[in-house]
Design an enzyme around this catalytic site. Structure first.
Site, mmCIF file in Angstrom:
data_model
loop_
_atom_site.group_PDB
_atom_site.id
_atom_site.type_symbol
_atom_site.label_atom_id
_atom_site.label_comp_id
_atom_site.label_asym_id
_atom_site.label_seq_id
_atom_site.Cartn_x
_atom_site.Cartn_y
_atom_site.Cartn_z
ATOM 1 C CG LEU A 1 -5.844 3.547 -2.189
ATOM 2 C CD1 LEU A 1 -6.406 4.067 -1.362
ATOM 3 C CD2 LEU A 1 -6.383 3.990 -4.002
ATOM 4 C CG HIS A 2 -3.769 1.767 3.821
ATOM 5 N ND1 HIS A 2 -2.643 1.667 3.754
ATOM 6 C CD2 HIS A 2 -3.790 3.408 4.311
ATOM 7 C CE1 HIS A 2 -1.856 2.865 4.234
ATOM 8 N NE2 HIS A 2 -2.076 3.532 4.354
ATOM 9 N N GLY A 3 -6.962 0.421 1.171
ATOM 10 C CA GLY A 3 -7.998 -0.945 1.141
ATOM 11 C C GLY A 3 -8.419 -1.602 0.233
ATOM 12 C CB VAL B 1 -4.804 -4.082 -1.784
ATOM 13 C CG1 VAL B 1 -3.306 -2.477 -1.230
ATOM 14 C CG2 VAL B 1 -4.621 -3.946 -0.482
ATOM 15 C CB THR C 1 -0.801 0.003 1.376
ATOM 16 O OG1 THR C 1 -0.610 0.053 2.767
ATOM 17 C CG2 THR C 1 -1.867 -1.034 1.271
#
Length: 312
Positions: free
Chosen positions: A240-242, A244, A194
């Site tokens: 940017l995390h979610g 992925v 991320t």
């Protein structure tokens, strides 16, 4: 077509992840969404899940309240990043719906048992408390789970809530340890990935330029939550995390990685919640996790933008 159960605590970037899933009806069928405690309290995350679904016109998807606190430790939240509501930055319409009466644990058990063997994918965006409790109370549900795809952990990038720990695991390290030891097929998309995805201003402006309401909401939400990370990292965009999780399910070719052993520290306050990832295969321990190491950011953002463009 994959049957998905979402476990989430949105969270600006998790809102984007949910919208990506909703924009992909030919790829995903969402059986239910379980709100977790994590970024904020579980009551707030229930409301936030409803806001996200309703803005995209998906208020027919059932929402359930997950376990309200970690198994052992006190709840740690992230208002310093996400705001007091957990989803600050966009003026959502008033919530119309409500969570189901059935608890998230019981709903997860019921939905898994009703599914064919190895057919349900758990999209795990948050702390793993609800999943760990369900697996402990009803271990038979494991045979119905195809895989658990999680945004969690770190090895090369180490920690983002403490020097040693990634937030989702740190919130409930004991639950994460149960899930990692469950024997389920596990895919881990860590900070190592991320942090390669940067929400530059050009990328955020592209969402607003789509001209739809959800696109504008993506820009506004990620602009709000980037303030903390831009100051923290000094990069040209916040990580940017979610998203992925759905993007891995849609485009696994964008995520090189390998099968490794991964365990969680639960005994030391200094390193509580640290992921001990045997990337170099220096032990003979069972390789229980497929661990992503890289992501191709250009195609990732192009695909994400195209999906968000499909929404209202």
């Amino acid at each position: 077509m994959r049957d998905l159960i979402l476990i989430t605590d949105p969270g600006q970037e998790q809102a984007v992840a949910i919208w990506t899933i909703l924009a992909s009806p030919d790829d995903f069928r969402v059986l239910g969404v379980i709100a977790s405690a994590g970024n904020t309290t579980v009551d707030n995350t229930v409301a936030n899940v409803l806001r996200v679904l309703e803005l995209a016109g998906a208020d027919d998807i059932p929402v359930f309240k997950g376990v309200p606190r970690p198994l052992v430790r006190d709840l740690v939240t992230a208002a310093h990043v996400h705001g007091e509501s957990g989803l600050d930055g966009y003026d959502f319409p008033p919530v119309r719906g409500a969570a189901q009466e059935e608890s998230g644990v019981q709903a997860l058990i019921r939905m898994c048992r009703a599914a064919p063997p190895a057919s349900v994918t758990i999209a795990q965006f948050s702390s793993m408390t609800t999943l760990a409790v369900a697996l402990t109370e009803a271990p038979d549900i494991a045979e119905h789970i195809r895989e658990v795809v999680m945004m969690a952990g770190a090895y090369f990038e180490v920690g983002n809530i403490t020097p040693a720990a990634e937030f989702n695991i740190y919130v409930d390290p004991h639950a994460a340890s149960i899930v990692l030891g469950s024997g389920l097929p596990l895919v881990m998309l860590p900070l190592d990935v991320t942090h390669q995805l940067r929400n530059t201003r050009v990328r955020l402006d592209a969402f607003s330029a789509l001209g739809n309401e959800v696109g504008g909401a993506v820009d506004a939400l990620l602009t709000f939550s980037e303030t903390f990370d831009l100051e923290k990292y000094g990069w040209d965009g916040a990580p940017l995390h979610g998203p992925v999780v759905p993007m891995y399910l849609l485009r696994p070719d964008l995520f090189p990685g390998r099968q490794i052993n991964a365990r969680v520290e639960t005994g030391s306050e200094l390193t509580m919640g640290m992921l001990v990832a045997d990337w170099w295969h220096v032990t003979d321990l069972p390789r229980n996790v497929w661990y992503a190491r890289e992501v191709d950011a250009g195609p990732f953002y192009a695909e994400l933008l195209a999906r968000i463009a499909r929404l209202p």
